[in-house]
Write a protein that holds these residues in place. Structure first.
Motif, PDB file in Angstrom:
ATOM      1  N   LYS A 389      84.291 -92.988  35.327  1.00  0.00           N
ATOM      2  CA  LYS A 389      82.923 -92.702  34.900  1.00  0.00           C
ATOM      3  C   LYS A 389      82.879 -91.312  34.285  1.00  0.00           C
ATOM      4  O   LYS A 389      83.409 -90.348  34.849  1.00  0.00           O
ATOM      5  N   VAL A 390      82.295 -91.222  33.101  1.00  0.00           N
ATOM      6  CA  VAL A 390      82.175 -89.960  32.387  1.00  0.00           C
ATOM      7  C   VAL A 390      80.696 -89.665  32.182  1.00  0.00           C
ATOM      8  O   VAL A 390      79.980 -90.471  31.568  1.00  0.00           O
ATOM      9  N   HIS A 391      80.255 -88.539  32.717  1.00  0.00           N
ATOM     10  CA  HIS A 391      78.905 -88.072  32.395  1.00  0.00           C
ATOM     11  C   HIS A 391      79.053 -86.832  31.525  1.00  0.00           C
ATOM     12  O   HIS A 391      79.783 -85.905  31.874  1.00  0.00           O
ATOM     13  N   TYR A 392      78.391 -86.828  30.381  1.00  0.00           N
ATOM     14  CA  TYR A 392      78.566 -85.722  29.446  1.00  0.00           C
ATOM     15  C   TYR A 392      77.233 -85.096  29.074  1.00  0.00           C
ATOM     16  O   TYR A 392      76.174 -85.716  29.170  1.00  0.00           O
ATOM     17  N   GLN A 393      77.315 -83.861  28.643  1.00  0.00           N
ATOM     18  CA  GLN A 393      76.174 -83.160  28.065  1.00  0.00           C
ATOM     19  C   GLN A 393      76.684 -82.395  26.855  1.00  0.00           C
ATOM     20  O   GLN A 393      77.612 -81.587  26.958  1.00  0.00           O
ATOM     21  N   VAL A 394      76.098 -82.660  25.708  1.00  0.00           N
ATOM     22  CA  VAL A 394      76.535 -82.058  24.455  1.00  0.00           C
ATOM     23  C   VAL A 394      75.366 -81.324  23.826  1.00  0.00           C
ATOM     24  O   VAL A 394      74.275 -81.883  23.685  1.00  0.00           O
ATOM     25  N   THR A 395      75.604 -80.072  23.488  1.00  0.00           N
ATOM     26  CA  THR A 395      74.563 -79.287  22.804  1.00  0.00           C
ATOM     27  C   THR A 395      74.886 -79.089  21.329  1.00  0.00           C
ATOM     28  O   THR A 395      73.980 -78.848  20.525  1.00  0.00           O
ATOM     29  N   ASP A 396      76.174 -79.176  20.969  1.00  0.00           N
ATOM     30  CA  ASP A 396      76.579 -78.967  19.582  1.00  0.00           C
ATOM     31  C   ASP A 396      77.589 -80.043  19.173  1.00  0.00           C
ATOM     32  O   ASP A 396      78.792 -79.892  19.380  1.00  0.00           O
ATOM     33  N   PRO A 397      77.110 -81.126  18.554  1.00  0.00           N
ATOM     34  CA  PRO A 397      78.038 -82.196  18.156  1.00  0.00           C
ATOM     35  C   PRO A 397      79.102 -81.744  17.165  1.00  0.00           C
ATOM     36  O   PRO A 397      80.177 -82.343  17.089  1.00  0.00           O
ATOM     37  N   THR A 398      78.838 -80.675  16.386  1.00  0.00           N
ATOM     38  CA  THR A 398      79.830 -80.217  15.412  1.00  0.00           C
ATOM     39  C   THR A 398      81.023 -79.545  16.082  1.00  0.00           C
ATOM     40  O   THR A 398      82.040 -79.289  15.429  1.00  0.00           O
ATOM     41  N   ALA A 399      80.928 -79.255  17.370  1.00  0.00           N
ATOM     42  CA  ALA A 399      82.058 -78.663  18.106  1.00  0.00           C
ATOM     43  C   ALA A 399      83.098 -79.703  18.492  1.00  0.00           C
ATOM     44  O   ALA A 399      84.029 -79.405  19.235  1.00  0.00           O
ATOM     45  N   LEU A 400      82.936 -80.930  17.990  1.00  0.00           N
ATOM     46  CA  LEU A 400      83.842 -82.044  18.286  1.00  0.00           C
ATOM     47  C   LEU A 400      84.046 -82.239  19.787  1.00  0.00           C
ATOM     48  O   LEU A 400      85.163 -82.102  20.306  1.00  0.00           O
ATOM     49  N   PRO A 401      82.980 -82.563  20.506  1.00  0.00           N
ATOM     50  CA  PRO A 401      83.130 -82.851  21.939  1.00  0.00           C
ATOM     51  C   PRO A 401      84.136 -83.972  22.137  1.00  0.00           C
ATOM     52  O   PRO A 401      84.091 -84.997  21.439  1.00  0.00           O
TER      53      PRO A 401
END
Length: 697
Positions: A389-401
């Motif tokens: 299970k992966v829970h993620y939080q991304v604030t900047d998609p251009t940082a290539l999460p």
């Protein structure tokens, strides 16, 4: 062999011709070689070609046209054969070079060769400065290790060309090799910062060592590449007695072919550091693996290989052949030279070689913490009912999460180029965007317009298997990788222009590889249900193009069994079951063709939503108390959460009546008259779904 005019002006030499001596011992390490073993064209790793007639017969009025045809150049019997041929009055031959592939600065270069016979022939073994393309000639410098003209049989020349001589043949000397065309001889030049010496069979016949070294007299501090060619006629090669019409075409008219053979080319330099080369990744039980240490004159070698591996040849030399076993280990070499001992070792890992129709890379039955890394966002990993299970939080998609899964051993996907990823998401945030790339042991990553993007994304809350064939991305081009040495799987999450700041959860059940994309249809998804007083109607999304029918299955409980009740034609996306909604049936749909039946769609019931089999159970974000209870309890939230929806289900997935309120930001109050048993309270938040087990007594 010049690329410009080669004069024969007899001017005073700028260097001194010394008496014949033996080979210098300073260059003791063999650093490069071509033994011309095998058959066919010269090794393209080392050699390329000059083709055609160049400018003005390659600057020398030569008459031949250079080709790369096998009639003019080939490896044969362990020799390089360059053969000049006369056809319909026109001569063809070959010039090969290591330009852009191999060059060196300082050392000993030696050629073992047998020269062609015949007046008009002009063979050469020589070198040019790699700077020829920027500085031009003769500023780049030229070292002619051996030149011979057939009109002067047996007289072998060693020559330098520098700006100070204006390209003329000034810095030169010669020696006699009487059997030049019948026997092989070793032609060599030793090049140091101070002098360049020329040898035949280790007998020194010329040294060039100008007192004043500058760009004009010594353009020899930069790398040079190697050239081998056979010219015909030309300013120096032409025999005047056979010339016609004032041209430099003097070739014996009885000559129709001339053969130039080279046994090997070797480059030696002064030993500095022990090196060891060999494969670092091998298949189990690989045979005849080569491991090569620095080859140094006068050195002795001792080798060690791990248990299960066997040295089959070369023990005591600088190069061994090994039959490997089934485990990883180190190959070690110890070299003794002049009382000094040098050691080197390399780690050899075992590659995974898939077998069978499919091969599981990772099933996530436990949390592989050491294999997972992430960057570009906040990622939390946990193990949930046999899935990651992966829970993620991304604030900047251009940082290539991204999430990177590193395999324990490299995987050979050359025969299994299809990667399958079984993934589940609800995508409640709308930010779940996924792409899978492969990376090899050299660090190269698949990255072309043809990428494994998980579209359309199936977000019905159940696992869906996505497939992608990477075979076109295995190679050495841009964006391609070595498919025999796949080391990592990179998953880009909520990334780039397709991404949007947000948080959500996804589950990965397994990664698997196949020889080809399975012919079984992919499962239907997004099964939903509408009802009337006397029937229920199912609607689903068709994710296959190869189904021949859909099967409708029904059960009385989530545990099953699910029984087929109907079959509908391909491309149909709806079915009506004439039963009362109060019957509480659960439904699933599968796609089918002659190759088999797909996995189940998600499950729906006529009495409410069904609990997904791998939802987020017992999150530490919430606490229920008292638990067990008699139907009245509180849910304490670890932080203020915005609750969008709340549902209460029994263990069969049927929604039951409950009164749920949130009088305080961090507390939910729940009341229900449900019978004793196991229940699940399901909370929908902007970040995902949280489920808590509740025991009513």
């Amino acid at each position: 062999m010049k690329i410009l005019y080669k004069g024969l002006t007899a001017l005073m030499l700028l260097c001194l011709a010394l008496p014949a001596l033996s080979q210098s011992t300073g260059f003791n390490e063999l650093v490069w070689q071509d033994e011309f073993e095998g058959e066919g064209v010269p090794d393209p790793t080392y050699w390329s070609y000059d083709l055609g007639t160049g400018q003005g017969g390659w600057g020398n009025n030569e008459v031949q046209t250079y080709t790369n045809q096998s009639s003019n150049v080939r490896r044969s019997g362990g020799k390089l054969v360059i053969e000049a041929n006369k056809n319909n009055g026109a001569w063809t031959s070959t010039r090969i070079k290591t330009q852009g592939k191999y060059n060196f600065t300082y050392g000993r270069v030696e050629f073992r060769a047998k020269l062609p016979k015949g007046s008009g022939t002009w063979p050469a073994l020589w070198m040019l400065g790699e700077s020829i393309t920027t500085k031009g000639w003769p500023a780049s410098g030229e070292i002619d290790v051996m030149e011979h003209v057939g009109r002067d049989p047996g007289k072998v020349h060693g020559t330098l060309h520098t700006p100070s001589s204006y390209g003329n043949t000034v810095n030169t000397n010669s020696t006699i090799v009487s059997d030049y065309g019948d026997s092989f001889h070793v032609y060599a030049a030793e090049w140091t910062p101070d002098a360049i010496k020329f040898y035949v069979d280790n007998n020194l016949f010329y040294t060039y060592a100008p007192v004043n070294k500058d760009a004009a007299t010594w353009p020899f501090n930069d790398p040079q590449f190697i050239i081998i060619n056979l010219a015909m006629g030309g300013n120096w090669g032409s025999d005047p007695k056979f010339e016609t019409n004032g041209q430099k075409n003097g070739i014996d008219p009885a000559l129709t072919t001339a053969r130039f053979e080279v046994d090997y080319v070797r480059v030696y330099q002064t030993f500095q550091e022990l090196k060891l080369n060999g494969p670092t990744i091998v298949a189990p039980n690989s045979q005849n693996l080569g491991f090569k240490a620095s080859q140094v004159t006068g050195a002795t070698y001792t080798w060690e290989v791990p248990s299960g591996a066997t040295i089959i040849s070369g023990a005591g030399t600088s190069e061994v052949k090994v039959n490997w076993g089934e485990t990883a280990g180190k190959v070690k070499v110890q070299m003794s030279l002049n009382g000094q001992v040098y050691s080197k070792e390399i780690q050899v890992n075992i590659s995974q070689n898939p077998t069978g129709e499919a091969f599981i890379i990772e099933d996530f039955s436990s949390l592989p913490t050491a294999k997972l890394t992430s960057s570009g966002g906040t990622f939390n990993f946990s193990q949930a009912d046999g899935a990651l299970k992966v829970h993620y939080q991304v604030t900047d998609p251009t940082a290539l999460p991204q999430i990177v899964y590193t395999l324990t051993e490299p995987l050979n996907m050359s025969g299994y180029p299809v990667l399958a990823a079984t993934i589940k998401t609800k995508n409640e945030s709308g930010s779940v965007v996924l792409r899978l790339d492969l990376k090899d042991t050299a660090g190269k990553t698949t990255a072309t317009n043809n990428v494994f993007t998980l579209t359309p994304l199936i977000d019905d809350g159940e696992f869906f298997t996505y497939y992608f064939d990477y075979s076109s991305l295995f190679g050495s081009g841009n964006g391609q990788i070595d498919g025999t040495k796949v080391k990592q799987i990179r998953m880009l999450v909520d990334y780039g222009v397709l991404g949007s700041a947000g948080s959500d959860s996804l589950w990965i059940d397994h990664f698997q590889v196949f020889q080809s994309i399975p012919a079984v249809p992919r499962r239907p998804s997004h099964l939903s249900l509408t009802k009337t007083s006397a029937s229920v109607t199912l609607t689903w999304q068709d994710n296959a193009t190869n189904e021949e029918s859909f099967k409708i299955l029904r059960a009385t409980s989530q545990a099953g069994p699910f029984t087929e009740i109907a079959s509908v034609a391909a491309n149909t996306k709806t079915y009506t079951d004439a039963v009362s909604p109060e019957s509480g049936y659960l439904y699933r749909v599968t796609a089918s063709n002659t190759n088999g039946t797909s996995e189940f769609s998600n499950t729906v019931t006529s009495t409410g939503s069904v609990l997904g089999i791998k939802d987020e159970f017992d999150s530490d974000k919430i606490t229920a108390y008292p638990n067990p209870n008699t139907g009245q309890f509180n849910i304490l939230l670890s932080e203020p959460l915005r609750i969008i929806q709340t549902h209460f289900f029994n263990s069969l997935g049927k929604e039951v009546t409950a009164s749920i309120s949130q009088p305080y930001p961090t507390v939910l109050q729940v009341k229900t008259s449900a019978a004793p048993g196991l229940y699940f309270c399901r909370l929908h938040t902007p970040d995902g779904i949280i489920i808590k087990r509740i025991q009513i007594i």
